[in-house]
Design a protein around this motif. Structure first.
Motif, mmCIF file in Angstrom:
data_model
loop_
_atom_site.group_PDB
_atom_site.id
_atom_site.type_symbol
_atom_site.label_atom_id
_atom_site.label_comp_id
_atom_site.label_asym_id
_atom_site.label_seq_id
_atom_site.Cartn_x
_atom_site.Cartn_y
_atom_site.Cartn_z
ATOM 1 N N THR A 141 112.527 6.621 113.379
ATOM 2 C CA THR A 141 111.796 5.852 112.222
ATOM 3 C C THR A 141 111.685 4.421 112.615
ATOM 4 O O THR A 141 110.560 3.949 111.933
ATOM 5 N N ALA A 142 112.592 3.629 113.075
ATOM 6 C CA ALA A 142 112.392 2.346 113.417
ATOM 7 C C ALA A 142 111.213 2.060 114.386
ATOM 8 O O ALA A 142 110.661 1.132 114.078
ATOM 9 N N ALA A 143 111.401 3.106 115.097
ATOM 10 C CA ALA A 143 109.994 2.706 116.271
ATOM 11 C C ALA A 143 108.485 2.820 115.429
ATOM 12 O O ALA A 143 107.866 2.110 115.730
ATOM 13 N N LEU A 144 108.600 3.948 114.740
ATOM 14 C CA LEU A 144 107.434 4.092 113.886
ATOM 15 C C LEU A 144 106.989 3.127 112.909
ATOM 16 O O LEU A 144 105.976 2.956 112.813
ATOM 17 N N ALA A 145 108.035 2.504 112.219
ATOM 18 C CA ALA A 145 107.676 1.631 111.360
ATOM 19 C C ALA A 145 107.329 0.217 112.066
ATOM 20 O O ALA A 145 106.491 -0.471 111.523
ATOM 21 N N ALA A 146 107.550 0.023 113.181
ATOM 22 C CA ALA A 146 106.990 -1.016 114.081
ATOM 23 C C ALA A 146 105.607 -1.027 114.671
ATOM 24 O O ALA A 146 105.148 -1.870 115.275
ATOM 25 N N MET A 147 105.389 0.442 114.763
ATOM 26 C CA MET A 147 103.718 0.453 115.314
ATOM 27 C C MET A 147 102.741 0.302 114.223
ATOM 28 O O MET A 147 102.994 0.364 113.168
ATOM 29 N N PRO A 148 101.708 -0.052 114.875
ATOM 30 C CA PRO A 148 100.428 -0.231 113.909
ATOM 31 C C PRO A 148 100.160 1.130 113.225
ATOM 32 O O PRO A 148 100.119 2.345 113.967
ATOM 33 N N GLY A 149 99.906 1.060 111.899
ATOM 34 C CA GLY A 149 99.802 2.213 110.991
ATOM 35 C C GLY A 149 101.084 2.968 110.863
ATOM 36 O O GLY A 149 100.918 4.241 110.119
ATOM 37 N N GLY A 150 102.271 2.657 111.357
ATOM 38 C CA GLY A 150 103.342 3.450 111.246
ATOM 39 C C GLY A 150 103.831 3.567 109.801
ATOM 40 O O GLY A 150 104.329 4.547 109.302
ATOM 41 N N GLN A 151 103.884 2.191 109.149
ATOM 42 C CA GLN A 151 104.072 2.544 107.721
ATOM 43 C C GLN A 151 103.263 3.381 106.847
ATOM 44 O O GLN A 151 103.768 4.152 106.238
ATOM 45 N N SER A 152 101.900 3.638 107.271
ATOM 46 C CA SER A 152 101.160 4.821 106.383
ATOM 47 C C SER A 152 101.682 6.184 106.864
ATOM 48 O O SER A 152 101.771 6.993 106.108
ATOM 49 N N LEU A 153 102.226 6.370 108.231
ATOM 50 C CA LEU A 153 102.553 7.448 108.438
ATOM 51 C C LEU A 153 103.690 8.041 107.763
ATOM 52 O O LEU A 153 104.125 9.107 107.454
ATOM 53 N N ASP A 176 96.983 9.133 95.327
ATOM 54 C CA ASP A 176 95.644 8.567 95.247
ATOM 55 C C ASP A 176 95.967 7.046 95.968
ATOM 56 O O ASP A 176 95.022 6.573 96.513
ATOM 57 N N ALA A 177 97.109 6.482 95.533
ATOM 58 C CA ALA A 177 97.390 5.140 96.029
ATOM 59 C C ALA A 177 97.454 5.216 97.775
ATOM 60 O O ALA A 177 96.822 4.314 98.184
ATOM 61 N N TRP A 178 98.107 6.165 98.380
ATOM 62 C CA TRP A 178 97.986 6.183 99.802
ATOM 63 C C TRP A 178 96.650 6.338 100.217
ATOM 64 O O TRP A 178 96.529 5.887 101.375
ATOM 65 N N ARG A 179 95.959 7.283 99.673
ATOM 66 C CA ARG A 179 94.331 7.342 100.149
ATOM 67 C C ARG A 179 93.769 6.086 100.007
ATOM 68 O O ARG A 179 92.847 5.930 100.936
ATOM 69 N N ARG A 180 93.847 5.395 98.825
ATOM 70 C CA ARG A 180 93.214 3.995 98.981
ATOM 71 C C ARG A 180 93.885 3.028 99.873
ATOM 72 O O ARG A 180 93.602 1.777 99.801
ATOM 73 N N ALA A 183 98.558 -1.260 99.836
ATOM 74 C CA ALA A 183 99.544 -1.874 100.638
ATOM 75 C C ALA A 183 101.011 -1.535 99.979
ATOM 76 O O ALA A 183 102.115 -1.542 100.681
ATOM 77 N N ASP A 184 101.209 -2.043 98.681
ATOM 78 C CA ASP A 184 102.244 -2.054 98.120
ATOM 79 C C ASP A 184 102.928 -0.710 97.987
ATOM 80 O O ASP A 184 104.100 -0.634 98.191
ATOM 81 N N VAL A 185 102.249 0.381 97.304
ATOM 82 C CA VAL A 185 102.593 1.407 97.146
ATOM 83 C C VAL A 185 102.952 2.197 98.749
ATOM 84 O O VAL A 185 104.050 2.783 98.865
#
Length: 217
Positions: A141-153, A176-180, A183-185
């Motif tokens: 999880t820590a590694a994924l959070a640091a990757m580009p796009g990891g927050q979205s995943l 819907d917020a995730w689809r859009r 950033a905050d959500v």
């Protein structure tokens, strides 16, 4: 892959450390108990070896007496025969003592292993996989959070696995917020998943829309 064995949450980490120490003490106790069992069984085996030593000494004495009696002229063989028979009986007792010592001593280590391994493995086989799963998930999880796009995943994982009421606290229309790509959500959903995995979330940055709304107010 980096393993993270302890949670970033102090309370959760304290509980994990307490559980780890409990398992270590549990294993230490049963190992010491098994060593005591081993010593006790070997002490029983020593009784057999002491019987062997005592009977062997008696046999040597009787054999010496038989030799002395055999030197008596004419009747030496007759006098020596009882001592020889008694010496044979003493040898039988010595052999039985040695056999007892060997059998009991041979059981000491297997019995100690059974005494130790049964309770130790019953705990370790449950504790170790659970600790490894947590450490692996936290590291991933820590590694994924640091990757580009990891927050979205991570946000998507939260949407798929977290209870509805947890998601609703973040946004009534989180999907819907995730689809859009709000950033905050997305950041708040990712933080939800990171906390579950025991990882300290990255600071949540307000979205431009939120900043604009605050500026207009």
């Amino acid at each position: 892959m980096t393993l993270r064995p302890y949670s970033a949450s102090p309370l959760r980490a304290l509980l994990q450390i307490g559980a780890d120490l409990t398992v270590v003490v549990w294993c230490w106790f049963w190992v010491k108990f098994a060593m005591a069992v081993d010593d006790a069984v070997r002490s029983v085996g020593d009784v057999g070896y002491r019987v062997q030593g005592g009977a062997a000494g008696i046999k040597d004495g009787l054999d010496g007496a038989a030799d002395q009696a055999g030197q008596v002229p004419l009747v030496g063989d007759t006098f020596g025969r009882p001592f020889t028979a008694a010496g044979g009986a003493a040898q039988t007792i010595a052999d039985a003592g040695r056999d007892l010592g060997d059998r009991v001593t041979g059981l000491a280590l297997p019995l100690a292993l059974v005494v130790a391994l049964a309770p130790v493995l019953s705990v370790v086989l449950l504790w170790l996989p659970a600790r490894y799963r947590f450490a692996r998930r936290a590291g991933e999880t820590a590694a994924l959070a640091a990757m580009p796009g990891g927050q979205s995943l991570l946000a998507l994982r939260a949407l798929a696995t977290r209870p509805v009421h947890d998601i609703a606290r973040i946004s009534p229309d989180a999907v819907d917020a995730w689809r859009r790509d709000d950033a905050d959500v997305v950041a708040r959903l990712a933080a939800l998943e990171q906390r579950r995995a025991g990882v300290r979330p990255r600071p949540v940055r307000p979205s431009p829309a939120a900043l604009g709304g605050a500026g207009g107010a």
